[in-house]
Motif scaffolding. Structure first.
Motif, PDB file in Angstrom:
ATOM      1  N   THR A 104       6.336  24.642  61.553  1.00  0.00           N
ATOM      2  CA  THR A 104       7.539  24.080  61.968  1.00  0.00           C
ATOM      3  C   THR A 104       8.140  24.564  63.117  1.00  0.00           C
ATOM      4  O   THR A 104       9.280  24.181  63.210  1.00  0.00           O
ATOM      5  N   ASN A 105       7.479  25.001  64.132  1.00  0.00           N
ATOM      6  CA  ASN A 105       7.988  25.379  65.136  1.00  0.00           C
ATOM      7  C   ASN A 105       8.189  24.183  66.154  1.00  0.00           C
ATOM      8  O   ASN A 105       7.547  24.218  67.324  1.00  0.00           O
TER       9      ASN A 105
ATOM     10  N   TYR B 296      15.068  20.212  62.452  1.00  0.00           N
ATOM     11  CA  TYR B 296      14.450  20.582  61.233  1.00  0.00           C
ATOM     12  C   TYR B 296      15.104  21.817  60.184  1.00  0.00           C
ATOM     13  O   TYR B 296      15.208  21.235  58.910  1.00  0.00           O
ATOM     14  N   ASN B 297      15.483  22.669  60.788  1.00  0.00           N
ATOM     15  CA  ASN B 297      16.016  23.875  60.034  1.00  0.00           C
ATOM     16  C   ASN B 297      17.501  23.531  59.623  1.00  0.00           C
ATOM     17  O   ASN B 297      18.081  24.110  58.774  1.00  0.00           O
ATOM     18  N   TYR B 298      18.168  22.618  60.366  1.00  0.00           N
ATOM     19  CA  TYR B 298      19.401  21.958  60.028  1.00  0.00           C
ATOM     20  C   TYR B 298      19.365  21.229  58.706  1.00  0.00           C
ATOM     21  O   TYR B 298      20.107  21.100  57.589  1.00  0.00           O
ATOM     22  N   LEU B 299      18.230  20.377  58.452  1.00  0.00           N
ATOM     23  CA  LEU B 299      17.942  19.195  57.602  1.00  0.00           C
ATOM     24  C   LEU B 299      17.161  19.660  56.518  1.00  0.00           C
ATOM     25  O   LEU B 299      17.286  19.454  55.135  1.00  0.00           O
TER      26      LEU B 299
ATOM     27  N   TYR C  56      15.857  19.272  50.657  1.00  0.00           N
ATOM     28  CA  TYR C  56      17.111  19.182  51.592  1.00  0.00           C
ATOM     29  C   TYR C  56      18.034  20.244  51.564  1.00  0.00           C
ATOM     30  O   TYR C  56      18.293  20.831  50.542  1.00  0.00           O
ATOM     31  N   LYS C  57      18.496  20.619  52.728  1.00  0.00           N
ATOM     32  CA  LYS C  57      19.440  21.795  52.823  1.00  0.00           C
ATOM     33  C   LYS C  57      20.723  21.400  52.744  1.00  0.00           C
ATOM     34  O   LYS C  57      21.571  22.473  52.403  1.00  0.00           O
ATOM     35  N   GLN C  58      21.192  20.327  53.220  1.00  0.00           N
ATOM     36  CA  GLN C  58      22.572  20.177  53.408  1.00  0.00           C
ATOM     37  C   GLN C  58      23.139  20.048  52.093  1.00  0.00           C
ATOM     38  O   GLN C  58      24.239  20.604  51.619  1.00  0.00           O
ATOM     39  N   ASN C  59      22.591  19.160  51.062  1.00  0.00           N
ATOM     40  CA  ASN C  59      22.988  18.887  49.876  1.00  0.00           C
ATOM     41  C   ASN C  59      21.434  18.871  48.967  1.00  0.00           C
ATOM     42  O   ASN C  59      21.026  17.992  49.007  1.00  0.00           O
ATOM     43  N   THR C  60      21.139  19.896  48.169  1.00  0.00           N
ATOM     44  CA  THR C  60      20.038  20.155  47.591  1.00  0.00           C
ATOM     45  C   THR C  60      19.621  18.794  46.777  1.00  0.00           C
ATOM     46  O   THR C  60      20.641  18.974  45.754  1.00  0.00           O
TER      47      THR C  60
ATOM     48  N   MET D  90      16.796  14.236  68.429  1.00  0.00           N
ATOM     49  CA  MET D  90      16.288  14.899  69.439  1.00  0.00           C
ATOM     50  C   MET D  90      17.160  16.182  69.696  1.00  0.00           C
ATOM     51  O   MET D  90      18.306  16.062  69.330  1.00  0.00           O
ATOM     52  N   PRO D  91      16.558  17.114  70.209  1.00  0.00           N
ATOM     53  CA  PRO D  91      17.132  18.627  70.372  1.00  0.00           C
ATOM     54  C   PRO D  91      18.398  18.345  71.289  1.00  0.00           C
ATOM     55  O   PRO D  91      19.082  19.209  70.880  1.00  0.00           O
TER      56      PRO D  91
END
Length: 591
Positions: free
Chosen positions: A332-333, A404-407, A443-447, A499-500
């Motif tokens: 996931t890099n 990716y790591n935000y979502l 899902y990271k924001q609301n699992t 996009m980053p």
């Protein structure tokens, strides 16, 4: 002329024009010299040339030699001490070669015949010689295989005990195999009763509870993955509530799904609704002959699940609990440098259709490049700034954002709890079990979260000597709550335009939807729907199954079975959407 092939053959032939001296004894006094120097000293005294592969001999290895009028062989042994090298003196030259480790352990061919206890040849017996390959017996039970002294030949055959024979130098090994009576006497459920494995003629596979009870899975479908040959278990996605796709022997029809019929204690059911620890045994009927019993529904095979029964004796309480984590199995890099991403997509689209993806000016690219190596936001170079565009102040992004790591969460915990009670007497026995399973999604924001609960009760009693009554009741409950689009199907949209160089939120905490940088919206706005938790799907499912079985022993060898089954399903599904706060500029606010 010396020819070269793969490795270089080095010839030490010093003073080739001198007269060859036929001396066989040498006198050497060498201290801390290399093997190359020692070889040259021997060459000077004997006049013999050395031939060897430079990859085999370590010429830089240092040795000490003190010999007076000693045989040439003794001198060569001391020079080559510590190296796996043999020497051979031939006329006027000495040949050095790498020692063959199998010189005293040469392979040879072993032949023989494999028979059963009655002397009947066995066809297709698998014979393995570790490190030397494997083979099978022919129609007459004969075989031939390469082996070496000390190697064990292993003979294996379905329905027979495994045999192992260690070979030394014998060229013939005959083996008589013994039937595995324990395996052949096991009882298999075959759809119209039970039968011993020894008498099976159809394509049937059977597994017991011991083979699946230790698998860290949430449902029976996952527990069967890889447990039964030709039973294909697949899943359409990685969502926690994803249903099991079952197929026997591969693709079966172009007009309909080739799904087998699943029967749980004789009642049609779903493998996903069963607690794996409630299972006693599973039989898989693979051929179409099962349609003669169950009809056209069974033309793609039948899976028969038998659940556990009560046992005579005092009450026994068992508890099993498990806590685990799961994570992604792919890299996931992803690219998170905004400057590099913007240049890349612009160059690609220009070569594709002559337009650019971004609306960055060279001034904007300079701002991006200034932040190119900022892994985190530097207060002196913020990733979101206010820029006047066309006379209007708007938010402009120069980010290196990791979407990716935000979502997506990289660690998903799972809890599983099982409790069972069993006991009874010769006349009456019972089995009660309960299971509660929870699993977090990605899902990271609301699992997103998946919950299941199973309660199963079975009581069986002999009302009369000739009459037995068994009542089984099973309650299954599941709930899947996921943020965003219906059923939590957000992954595809997460990949759109995230996009980053863009940010998902503004400095004031509002969400980013449209920007002056690209014509599209990052993730099509789905990241906004999953961020606040007010847009979600809450799907609840309940299934109650009750089965009553009566057995009448009418006469010796004649038994009547009667069954009544009842199933009740309910599903409550809520899909909710809510307005969101988004900003394109500090002055604007839209919902």
């Amino acid at each position: 002329m010396i020819k070269h092939y793969r490795t270089l053959l080095l010839v030490f032939a010093l003073f080739c024009n001198t007269v060859v001296i036929q001396a066989q004894n040498v006198s050497l006094k060498l201290n801390n010299v290399t093997v190359k120097e020692a070889i040259e000293a021997v060459k000077k005294q004997t006049g013999k040339s050395f031939f060897f592969n430079v990859n085999d001999v370590d010429l830089n290895h240092r040795v000490n030699i003190d010999l007076k009028d000693a045989p040439l062989g003794k001198a060569l042994s001391q020079i080559l001490q510590g190296q796996d090298i043999d020497y051979e003196v031939k006329d006027n030259h000495i040949v050095l070669s790498k020692r063959n480790s199998t010189k005293n352990n040469q392979t040879f061919t072993v032949v023989g015949q494999v028979t059963d206890e009655k002397g009947v040849p066995l066809i297709g017996v698998n014979i393995t010689a570790k490190g030397h390959g494997n083979t099978v017996t022919d129609i007459d039970g004969n075989y031939s295989i390469k082996a070496a002294p000390g190697i064990a030949l292993v003979f294996s055959y379905i329905g027979y005990l495994q045999e192992s024979v260690k070979v030394n130098k014998q060229k013939t090994v005959n083996v008589q195999m013994t039937e595995d009576t324990k395996a052949l006497n096991e009882v298999v459920v075959i759809g119209y009763g039970t039968q011993k494995k020894a008498n099976l003629t159809g394509a049937v596979d059977a597994i017991s509870s011991k083979e699946i009870e230790d698998r860290p899975v949430s449902n029976l479908g996952r527990a069967l993955q890889g447990a039964v040959p030709n039973l294909n278990i697949t899943y359409g996605s990685g969502k926690p509530n994803e249903g099991t796709n079952i197929n026997i022997r591969g693709f079966g029809s172009i007009n309909q799904d080739a799904k087998p019929l699943v029967l749980i204690d004789g009642v049609e059911g779903n493998l996903d609704n069963i607690n794996p620890r409630d299972v006693e045994s599973i039989s898989v009927l693979k051929d179409a002959s099962s349609a003669a019993i169950y009809g056209a529904r069974a033309s793609f095979g039948v899976i028969l699940v038998t659940t556990k029964k009560g046992k005579d004796g005092t009450a026994k309480v068992s508890y099993n609990g498990r806590f685990s984590f799961s994570s992604s199995t792919v890299k996931t890099n992803f690219l998170t440098t905004g400057y590099d991403a913007a240049r890349l997509v612009d160059e690609y689209l220009m070569s594709y259709n002559g337009t650019r993806y971004t609306k960055y000016t060279e001034e904007d690219f300079a701002e991006l490049e200034a932040r190119r190596y900022d892994k985190t936001e530097n207060p002196e170079r913020p990733w979101t700034v206010i820029k006047n565009i066309g006379g209007v102040d708007q938010y402009m992004h120069y980010a290196n954002f990791d979407w990716y790591n935000y979502l997506i969460s990289n660690s998903r915990p799972t809890w599983d709890n099982n409790l069972s009670i069993t006991g009874g007497t010769q006349k009456l026995n019972y089995f009660v079990s309960a299971n509660y399973h929870t699993e977090d999604g990605i899902y990271k924001q609301n699992t997103d979260r998946f919950e299941t609960a199973n309660i199963r009760a079975r009581i069986s009693g002999d009302i009369k000597d000739w009459f037995n009554l068994t009542v089984t009741s099973h309650l299954y409950h599941s709930r899947y709550k996921a943020p965003g689009l219906e059923n939590g199907n957000n992954i595809a949209n997460y990949t759109f335009h995230a996009m980053p160089f863009l940010m998902p939120y503004n400095p004031d905490g509002t969400h980013v939807f449209s920007t002056p940088i690209i014509a599209q919206q990052p993730t099509d706005g789905v990241h906004i729907m999953t961020a606040d938790g007010n847009t979600f799907t809450d799907d609840k499912f309940k299934r109650l199954t009750t089965s009553v079985n009566a057995t009448f022993k009418l006469y010796k060898g004649l038994t009547l079975h009667a069954n009544y089954s009842f199933r009740y399903d309910t599903q409550d599904k809520v899909v909710r959407t809510a307005p969101q706060n988004i900003r394109r500029s500090p002055e604007s606010l839209s919902r």
